[in-house]
Every structure is written in structure tokens, then in C-alpha cells.
Design an enzyme around this catalytic site. Structure first.
Site, mmCIF file in Angstrom:
data_model
loop_
_atom_site.group_PDB
_atom_site.id
_atom_site.type_symbol
_atom_site.label_atom_id
_atom_site.label_comp_id
_atom_site.label_asym_id
_atom_site.label_seq_id
_atom_site.Cartn_x
_atom_site.Cartn_y
_atom_site.Cartn_z
ATOM 1 N N SER A 105 0.855 -1.188 0.000
ATOM 2 C CA SER A 105 0.000 0.000 0.000
ATOM 3 C C SER A 105 0.886 1.230 0.000
ATOM 4 O O SER A 105 2.052 1.175 0.427
ATOM 5 C CB SER A 105 -0.878 0.008 1.256
ATOM 6 O OG SER A 105 -1.466 1.283 1.470
ATOM 7 N N TYR B 59 -0.961 -1.130 10.576
ATOM 8 C CA TYR B 59 -1.164 -1.378 9.150
ATOM 9 C C TYR B 59 -0.013 -0.798 8.334
ATOM 10 O O TYR B 59 0.551 -1.467 7.465
ATOM 11 C CB TYR B 59 -2.483 -0.759 8.715
ATOM 12 C CG TYR B 59 -2.739 -0.816 7.230
ATOM 13 C CD1 TYR B 59 -3.193 -1.990 6.627
ATOM 14 C CD2 TYR B 59 -2.529 0.299 6.420
ATOM 15 C CE1 TYR B 59 -3.423 -2.049 5.257
ATOM 16 C CE2 TYR B 59 -2.767 0.250 5.051
ATOM 17 C CZ TYR B 59 -3.210 -0.924 4.482
ATOM 18 O OH TYR B 59 -3.440 -0.976 3.128
#
Length: 269
Positions: free
Chosen positions: A142, A155
Site C-alpha cells: 500500500s 497497518y
């Protein structure tokens, strides 16, 4: 469609919805046979019923390494080999207003799904590929693993780990003609954003997501919003023969977000 993946076998984790479903549909359309793993058994069964004999669905929790291994084994046993491994499954973790409030309760789960499963999938796929002419491994990271920022710290840490692991594995596995690359989506509309909020009702969740999307648009040089198809196109490139001399790369699919801040030009007087 070009049939670019005709004759190839792929495994895609987290393939029953969101980005993963988009990848599965594109790979099948391009001629691949695909083993799909996902924790959502109902969604996976519906996808399998729709796409037919070209896919096998296994209800799988990739936090359990043995279940990742089972996906690879199924591809080899049912379809006769494995050419492409897509480690797509991921979870966001909880979003708190500030890091000081984060209880870190979801750390082990996020790391198990986002990092350990990627490592296991890469290892197990490469064990087969290394003795069978090589292959392509695609890890989903990401832009949160590239750019620092507030919120969802676990995350972000997990996605940064995927980037470093991908580059290291690419070096280690190049001897076997196994290519390892990563895709870093950003600003793609999926359910993962709203899943990261804590203790919110539906209306507040929608308001929260709208604010996040607005901020993403403001930070993005290209104003067109990215789609699942944009990510699938990148995965197709890495999966096929066009990228046979490409390994150890991280490709942001983010409308230029990680390139830098938008330049605000004032109108001339």
C-alpha cells in the site's frame, strides 16, 4: 482481452471481494486458471459458481500458514502447476483518533495476515516455481507502506514490511527465475477504509469515509479516482511475460500521490 495468461495457473489470496475479486476476474478473462482463497466462504462460493471450472475456491484464513500452503498445493494438484502467486489478502486494523489511544490489540492479527501470510505464500510458491522454470510472485502492499502518516500505525508498519520483504525475496529468488514484485495501491475505493474505524454507527462511518476520500483527492495529482481495474492491469503486467526482466520493484497505483504534493497554481490577476 488478449489471452495473455492462457495456460498459466495462479493463486490469489483474498480473492472473493474487493481488489482480489477484480484480480481473479481479470486473470480468468485473460485465460488463467485460478485457485482463490478467502475467509468469506459465501462470497467465494458465489464467485466460483459464476466463473465455473477455471477457478477453485478454498475457504482460507491466511493467518494460518498451513492454509496458505494448501492453496499452493491445490493449484499444483488440481491444475498441474503454479506460474503466478498473488499475495493479496490484507486487513487494515482499527483506526483511532490518535496513536496514544491505540491499544495495539490487533497487532498480531494484522501482522499475521499482512506480513506472515505474504512471506509464507512467497516461500511456498517459490518452492514449486524454483524447480519448474520460475514464475511470478506479486505482493500487495500500500502507499501507506511508502508514505508516513497518522493513523493505523500497525497497518502502515505491516505494509512497509511487505516492501522490504519483496525486494529481499526478489534478490534471493532471482537465481531460480522467480520474479517478486509489489503493487502499492492508493485511493482505490474498497471496503477496507470503513473497516478501520472504531465504534462508529453507519452514518458516522459514511461521514468518516467521505472525509478520507476528500483528503485523498486533494493530495492526488491525478483527479480521476483509481479503480480495481487499474490495480488488475498492473497485476496482469507482472503476471505475464511482458515483465520477464522486472523484479524487486514496487509499483504505486495511486494517481501520483507518492510522487509529491500537488502544486496549487493561483490564477493570474
Amino acid at each position: 482481452m488478449t489471452g495473455e495468461l492462457e495456460g498459466k495457473v495462479a493463486v490469489i489470496t483474498g480473492g472473493a471481494s474487493g481488489l482480489g475479486e477484480g484480480l481473479v476476474r481479470r486473470f480468468v478473462a485473460e485465460g488463467a486458471r485460478v485457485v482463490v482463497g478467502d475467509i468469506d466462504g459465501d462470497a467465494g462460493a458465489r464467485l466460483a459458481a459464476e466463473l465455473g471450472e477455471r477457478i477453485r475456491f478454498l475457504e482460507s484464513d491466511v493467518a494460518d500458514v498451513a492454509q496458505v500452503t494448501r492453496l499452493v498445493t491445490t493449484a499444483v494438484e488440481d491444475f498441474g502447476g503454479l506460474h503466478v502467486m498473488v499475495n493479496n489478502a490484507g486487513v487494515s486494523g482499527k483506526m483511532f483518533g490518535k496513536f496514544l489511544d491505540d491499544d495495539l490489540a490487533d497487532f498480531h492479527q494484522v501482522m499475521a495476515v499482512n506480513v506472515l501470510a505474504v512471506m509464507a505464500g512467497t516461500r511456498d510458491a517459490a518452492r514449486h516455481m524454483s524447480g519448474n522454470g520460475g514464475g511470478s510472485i506479486i505482493n500487495l502492499t500500500s502507499i501507506g507502506g511508502i508514505q508516513a502518516g497518522g493513523g493505523v500505525m500497525t497497518y502502515r508498519a505491516s505494509k512497509a514490511a511487505v516492501i522490504q520483504f519483496t525486494k529481499s525475496a526478489a534478490i534471493d529468488l532471482a537465481h531460480y527465475e522467480v520474479r517478486v514484485n509489489a503493487i502499492a495501491p492508493g485511493n482505490i475505493r474498497t471496503a477496507i477504509v470503513r473497516k478501520s474505524a472504531v465504534g462508529e454507527d453507519l452514518q458516522r462511518l459514511e461521514e468518516f469515509e467521505a472525509k478520507i476520500r476528500e483528503q485523498m483527492r486533494n493530495d492526488r495529482p491525478l483527479k480521476r479516482e483509481g479503480t480495481v481495474d487499474d490495480v488488475a492491469e498492473a497485476a496482469l503486467y507482472f503476471a505475464g511475460d511482458r515483465s520477464r526482466y522486472v523484479t524487486g520493484t514496487v509499483l504505486p497505483i495511486d494517481g501520483g500521490t507518492t510522487a509529491g504534493k500537488v502544486i496549487v497554481r493561483k490564477p493570474k490577476p
